[in-house]
Each structure stands twice: as structure tokens, then as C-alpha cells.
Motif scaffolding. Structure first.
Motif, PDB file in Angstrom:
ATOM      1  N   SER A  29      -9.989  -1.420   9.800  1.00  0.00           N
ATOM      2  CA  SER A  29      -9.004  -2.497   9.708  1.00  0.00           C
ATOM      3  C   SER A  29      -8.992  -3.115   8.316  1.00  0.00           C
ATOM      4  N   LEU A  32      -7.105  -0.564   5.992  1.00  0.00           N
ATOM      5  CA  LEU A  32      -5.663  -0.608   6.239  1.00  0.00           C
ATOM      6  C   LEU A  32      -5.042  -1.884   5.683  1.00  0.00           C
ATOM      7  N   GLY A  33      -5.732  -2.991   5.813  1.00  0.00           N
ATOM      8  CA  GLY A  33      -5.237  -4.250   5.253  1.00  0.00           C
ATOM      9  C   GLY A  33      -5.142  -4.212   3.739  1.00  0.00           C
ATOM     10  N   ILE A  35      -4.841  -1.515   1.827  1.00  0.00           N
ATOM     11  CA  ILE A  35      -3.794  -0.571   1.420  1.00  0.00           C
ATOM     12  C   ILE A  35      -2.423  -1.212   1.566  1.00  0.00           C
ATOM     13  N   THR A  36      -2.210  -1.926   2.649  1.00  0.00           N
ATOM     14  CA  THR A  36      -0.934  -2.610   2.846  1.00  0.00           C
ATOM     15  C   THR A  36      -0.709  -3.662   1.772  1.00  0.00           C
ATOM     16  N   ILE A  83       6.774   0.015   3.837  1.00  0.00           N
ATOM     17  CA  ILE A  83       5.351  -0.301   4.012  1.00  0.00           C
ATOM     18  C   ILE A  83       5.143  -1.068   5.313  1.00  0.00           C
ATOM     19  N   GLY A  84       6.044  -1.999   5.611  1.00  0.00           N
ATOM     20  CA  GLY A  84       5.928  -2.770   6.851  1.00  0.00           C
ATOM     21  C   GLY A  84       6.055  -1.893   8.084  1.00  0.00           C
ATOM     22  N   SER A  87       2.932   0.349   8.255  1.00  0.00           N
ATOM     23  CA  SER A  87       1.775  -0.463   8.625  1.00  0.00           C
ATOM     24  C   SER A  87       1.811  -0.796  10.112  1.00  0.00           C
ATOM     25  N   GLY A  88       2.993  -1.121  10.619  1.00  0.00           N
ATOM     26  CA  GLY A  88       3.131  -1.394  12.044  1.00  0.00           C
ATOM     27  C   GLY A  88       2.792  -0.184  12.899  1.00  0.00           C
ATOM     28  N   LEU A  90       0.805   2.340  12.012  1.00  0.00           N
ATOM     29  CA  LEU A  90      -0.635   2.585  11.922  1.00  0.00           C
ATOM     30  C   LEU A  90      -1.418   1.614  12.799  1.00  0.00           C
ATOM     31  N   TRP A  91      -1.042   0.339  12.785  1.00  0.00           N
ATOM     32  CA  TRP A  91      -1.752  -0.643  13.610  1.00  0.00           C
ATOM     33  C   TRP A  91      -1.562  -0.335  15.081  1.00  0.00           C
ATOM     34  N   TYR A  94      -3.699   2.675  15.859  1.00  0.00           N
ATOM     35  CA  TYR A  94      -5.105   2.250  15.763  1.00  0.00           C
ATOM     36  C   TYR A  94      -5.513   1.431  16.989  1.00  0.00           C
TER      37      TYR A  94
END
Length: 98
Positions: A29, A32-33, A35-36, A83-84, A87-88, A90-91, A94
């Protein structure tokens, strides 16, 4: 040849739920944070550089530079949206594995 009903009755696929080891959950986590955040900061800096190209190109009568700056502004706006979305996704992936 083994009949399908016999294979199906034997249940050859074990019950398995994939999950990350507890040591990697916080690390993943965090990565990922970061990288975002780096992607959004890069898009912001790209947008600022694009506006500088537009300003310099307009003042110095270099229409090519101003045109490149305008197209770069468009991409600097589109990039954080991508990116948003990523990221969504991937989260979501995850969190479903936990």
C-alpha cells in the motif's frame, strides 16, 4: 479414459484464496501510494512546463513552441485522470485479495 463424473467427484481443484503475506500488505500500500503521488506530481510539473511553453512561445513569436505547449497542457490534464483510473483499479484488485 477416466469419465468426467469421476474426475468431478474427486474435486481436483483445491480451495485456495490468494492473499499477500502480512509483511507485504503495508509495504504494498505504501509503494502504490508513492507511485500514484509521483505520477500526479509529474503531471502537475508537466502542466506548469506546458504553460511556460505557451507563454514563451506567444511572447517570442514562436508559434511552434506555443502549439506544443497547448497540446502538452491537454496531456497534462488527461494524465492525472488516467492515473486516477489505474490507481482505483489497482486498489480494487489489491483489496479483493485481502
Amino acid at each position: 479414459m477416466i469419465p468426467f463424473s469421476r474426475i468431478r467427484a474427486a474435486n481436483p481443484i483445491p480451495d485456495y484464496s490468494p492473499e499477500l503475506p502480512s509483511e507485504l500488505q503495508n509495504t504494498t500500500s505504501t509503494v502504490l501510494g508513492w507511485i500514484t503521488a509521483a505520477g500526479i506530481i509529474g503531471a502537475l510539473l508537466g502542466g506548469l512546463a506546458a504553460w511556460a511553453l505557451v507563454g514563451i512561445g506567444s511572447v517570442s513569436e514562436r508559434p511552434g513552441m506555443a502549439a506544443k505547449g497547448k497540446s502538452a497542457i491537454m496531456w497534462a490534464v488527461i494524465t492525472p485522470a488516467g492515473i486516477g483510473v489505474m490507481s482505483g483499479l489497482l486498489w480494487t484488485i489489491y483489496n479483493t485479495t485481502q
